[in-house]
Design a protein around this motif. Sequence first.
Motif, PDB file in Angstrom:
ATOM      1  N   VAL A   1       4.631   7.672  -6.590  1.00  0.00           N
ATOM      2  CA  VAL A   1       5.564   8.287  -7.534  1.00  0.00           C
ATOM      3  C   VAL A   1       6.996   8.185  -7.005  1.00  0.00           C
ATOM      4  CG1 VAL A   1       6.199  10.504  -8.583  1.00  0.00           C
ATOM      5  CG2 VAL A   1       3.832   9.760  -8.600  1.00  0.00           C
ATOM      6  N   THR A   2       7.183   8.326  -5.711  1.00  0.00           N
ATOM      7  CA  THR A   2       8.505   8.165  -5.109  1.00  0.00           C
ATOM      8  C   THR A   2       8.997   6.731  -5.285  1.00  0.00           C
ATOM      9  OG1 THR A   2       8.120   9.939  -3.529  1.00  0.00           O
ATOM     10  CG2 THR A   2       9.806   8.319  -2.944  1.00  0.00           C
ATOM     11  N   PHE A   3       8.123   5.762  -5.082  1.00  0.00           N
ATOM     12  CA  PHE A   3       8.459   4.353  -5.297  1.00  0.00           C
ATOM     13  C   PHE A   3       8.935   4.141  -6.736  1.00  0.00           C
ATOM     14  CE2 PHE A   3       7.091   0.232  -6.957  1.00  0.00           C
ATOM     15  CZ  PHE A   3       7.723  -0.647  -6.092  1.00  0.00           C
ATOM     16  N   CYS A   4       8.198   4.693  -7.679  1.00  0.00           N
ATOM     17  CA  CYS A   4       8.584   4.569  -9.090  1.00  0.00           C
ATOM     18  C   CYS A   4       9.963   5.159  -9.353  1.00  0.00           C
ATOM     19  CB  CYS A   4       7.559   5.256  -9.982  1.00  0.00           C
ATOM     20  SG  CYS A   4       5.981   4.416 -10.098  1.00  0.00           S
ATOM     21  N   ALA A   5      10.219   6.343  -8.808  1.00  0.00           N
ATOM     22  CA  ALA A   5      11.513   6.997  -9.012  1.00  0.00           C
ATOM     23  C   ALA A   5      12.646   6.122  -8.477  1.00  0.00           C
ATOM     24  CB  ALA A   5      11.527   8.364  -8.339  1.00  0.00           C
ATOM     25  N   GLN A   6      12.417   5.459  -7.355  1.00  0.00           N
ATOM     26  CA  GLN A   6      13.430   4.573  -6.782  1.00  0.00           C
ATOM     27  C   GLN A   6      13.694   3.365  -7.675  1.00  0.00           C
ATOM     28  OE1 GLN A   6      11.563   3.845  -3.005  1.00  0.00           O
ATOM     29  NE2 GLN A   6      12.460   5.662  -2.058  1.00  0.00           N
ATOM     30  N   LYS A   7      12.737   3.040  -8.527  1.00  0.00           N
ATOM     31  CA  LYS A   7      12.874   1.915  -9.458  1.00  0.00           C
ATOM     32  C   LYS A   7      13.324   2.375 -10.844  1.00  0.00           C
ATOM     33  CE  LYS A   7      11.360  -0.974  -6.429  1.00  0.00           C
ATOM     34  NZ  LYS A   7      12.307  -1.746  -5.680  1.00  0.00           N
ATOM     35  N   GLY A   8      13.680   3.674 -10.977  1.00  0.00           N
ATOM     36  CA  GLY A   8      14.166   4.194 -12.253  1.00  0.00           C
ATOM     37  C   GLY A   8      13.070   4.612 -13.212  1.00  0.00           C
ATOM     38  N   ARG A   9      11.861   4.740 -12.726  1.00  0.00           N
ATOM     39  CA  ARG A   9      10.714   5.178 -13.542  1.00  0.00           C
ATOM     40  C   ARG A   9      10.339   6.580 -13.087  1.00  0.00           C
ATOM     41  NH1 ARG A   9      11.731   1.311 -16.690  1.00  0.00           N
ATOM     42  NH2 ARG A   9      10.837  -0.736 -16.328  1.00  0.00           N
TER      43      ARG A   9
ATOM     44  N   PRO B   1       5.572  16.496  -7.449  1.00  0.00           N
ATOM     45  CA  PRO B   1       4.540  15.875  -8.279  1.00  0.00           C
ATOM     46  C   PRO B   1       3.376  16.824  -8.558  1.00  0.00           C
ATOM     47  CG  PRO B   1       4.409  15.033  -6.050  1.00  0.00           C
ATOM     48  CD  PRO B   1       5.622  15.913  -6.120  1.00  0.00           C
ATOM     49  N   SER B   2       2.648  16.516  -9.611  1.00  0.00           N
ATOM     50  CA  SER B   2       1.483  17.322  -9.947  1.00  0.00           C
ATOM     51  C   SER B   2       0.264  16.414 -10.109  1.00  0.00           C
ATOM     52  CB  SER B   2       1.735  18.127 -11.222  1.00  0.00           C
ATOM     53  OG  SER B   2       1.969  17.276 -12.298  1.00  0.00           O
ATOM     54  N   GLY B   3      -0.882  17.042 -10.171  1.00  0.00           N
ATOM     55  CA  GLY B   3      -2.126  16.297 -10.274  1.00  0.00           C
ATOM     56  C   GLY B   3      -2.794  16.190  -8.923  1.00  0.00           C
ATOM     57  N   ARG B   4      -3.734  15.268  -8.833  1.00  0.00           N
ATOM     58  CA  ARG B   4      -4.462  15.052  -7.580  1.00  0.00           C
ATOM     59  C   ARG B   4      -3.818  13.853  -6.891  1.00  0.00           C
ATOM     60  NH1 ARG B   4     -10.752  15.639  -8.569  1.00  0.00           N
ATOM     61  NH2 ARG B   4     -10.691  15.860  -6.315  1.00  0.00           N
ATOM     62  N   CYS B   5      -2.898  14.144  -6.005  1.00  0.00           N
ATOM     63  CA  CYS B   5      -2.063  13.104  -5.394  1.00  0.00           C
ATOM     64  C   CYS B   5      -2.647  12.496  -4.119  1.00  0.00           C
ATOM     65  CB  CYS B   5      -0.675  13.668  -5.099  1.00  0.00           C
ATOM     66  SG  CYS B   5       0.223  14.129  -6.601  1.00  0.00           S
ATOM     67  N   ARG B   6      -3.719  13.058  -3.620  1.00  0.00           N
ATOM     68  CA  ARG B   6      -4.326  12.528  -2.398  1.00  0.00           C
ATOM     69  C   ARG B   6      -5.835  12.408  -2.604  1.00  0.00           C
ATOM     70  NH1 ARG B   6      -2.910  11.704   2.696  1.00  0.00           N
ATOM     71  NH2 ARG B   6      -0.925  12.766   2.505  1.00  0.00           N
ATOM     72  N   HIS B   7      -6.368  11.249  -2.268  1.00  0.00           N
ATOM     73  CA  HIS B   7      -7.808  11.027  -2.355  1.00  0.00           C
ATOM     74  C   HIS B   7      -8.474  11.706  -1.169  1.00  0.00           C
ATOM     75  CE1 HIS B   7     -11.657   8.857  -2.248  1.00  0.00           C
ATOM     76  NE2 HIS B   7     -11.478   8.746  -3.560  1.00  0.00           N
TER      77      HIS B   7
ATOM     78  N   PRO C   1       0.823  -1.214   0.000  1.00  0.00           N
ATOM     79  CA  PRO C   1       0.000   0.000   0.000  1.00  0.00           C
ATOM     80  C   PRO C   1       0.862   1.272   0.000  1.00  0.00           C
ATOM     81  CG  PRO C   1       0.113  -0.853   2.224  1.00  0.00           C
ATOM     82  CD  PRO C   1       0.863  -1.825   1.327  1.00  0.00           C
ATOM     83  N   PHE C   2       0.319   2.301  -0.597  1.00  0.00           N
ATOM     84  CA  PHE C   2       0.945   3.613  -0.617  1.00  0.00           C
ATOM     85  C   PHE C   2       0.020   4.586   0.096  1.00  0.00           C
ATOM     86  CE2 PHE C   2       2.457   1.518  -4.529  1.00  0.00           C
ATOM     87  CZ  PHE C   2       3.815   1.517  -4.267  1.00  0.00           C
ATOM     88  N   ALA C   3       0.584   5.468   0.878  1.00  0.00           N
ATOM     89  CA  ALA C   3      -0.215   6.435   1.629  1.00  0.00           C
ATOM     90  C   ALA C   3      -0.974   7.386   0.706  1.00  0.00           C
ATOM     91  CB  ALA C   3       0.668   7.234   2.577  1.00  0.00           C
TER      92      ALA C   3
ATOM     93  N   TYR D   1      -5.166   6.444  -7.804  1.00  0.00           N
ATOM     94  CA  TYR D   1      -6.088   5.823  -6.870  1.00  0.00           C
ATOM     95  C   TYR D   1      -6.928   4.830  -7.666  1.00  0.00           C
ATOM     96  CZ  TYR D   1      -9.639   5.290  -3.290  1.00  0.00           C
ATOM     97  OH  TYR D   1     -10.484   4.769  -2.366  1.00  0.00           O
ATOM     98  N   LEU D   2      -6.845   3.561  -7.304  1.00  0.00           N
ATOM     99  CA  LEU D   2      -7.591   2.531  -8.027  1.00  0.00           C
ATOM    100  C   LEU D   2      -8.962   2.347  -7.418  1.00  0.00           C
ATOM    101  CD1 LEU D   2      -4.838  -0.167  -8.636  1.00  0.00           C
ATOM    102  CD2 LEU D   2      -5.658   1.618 -10.181  1.00  0.00           C
ATOM    103  N   SER D   3      -9.967   2.421  -8.264  1.00  0.00           N
ATOM    104  CA  SER D   3     -11.337   2.346  -7.807  1.00  0.00           C
ATOM    105  C   SER D   3     -12.239   1.965  -8.969  1.00  0.00           C
ATOM    106  CB  SER D   3     -11.745   3.717  -7.254  1.00  0.00           C
ATOM    107  OG  SER D   3     -13.128   3.796  -7.029  1.00  0.00           O
ATOM    108  N   ALA D   4     -13.355   1.368  -8.677  1.00  0.00           N
ATOM    109  CA  ALA D   4     -14.361   1.074  -9.699  1.00  0.00           C
ATOM    110  C   ALA D   4     -15.262   2.281  -9.932  1.00  0.00           C
ATOM    111  CB  ALA D   4     -15.190  -0.134  -9.287  1.00  0.00           C
TER     112      ALA D   4
END
Length: 59
Positions: free
Chosen positions: A15-23, A52-58, A7-9, A33-36
Motif C-alpha cells: 500500500v505504501t508503494f502504491c501511495a508513492q505511485k499516486g494510487r 491501512p485496514s484489513g488483514r495486512c500480514r499473512h 517483493p513486499f514484506a 497476498y497472492l495465492s492459489a
Amino acid sequence: MVYAPGPFADGRAAVTFCAQKGRATANECIGRYLSADQGDYAYQCTPPADSPSGRCRHS
C-alpha cells in the motif's frame, strides 16, 4: 489491473508503494497476498498508507 511483483514484506509495504505511485485509495490499490489457496483471499490491505485496514500480514 496493474500487478507489481514486489517483493513486499506485507500488505502495508504494498500500500505504501502504491501511495508513492499516486494510487492512494482502495479503488486504485490494495495490498493482497497472492495465492492459489482460497483461504488466503481475506489477506487484503487497503489504504491509506499511514493507517491501512484489513488483514495486512499473512500469518
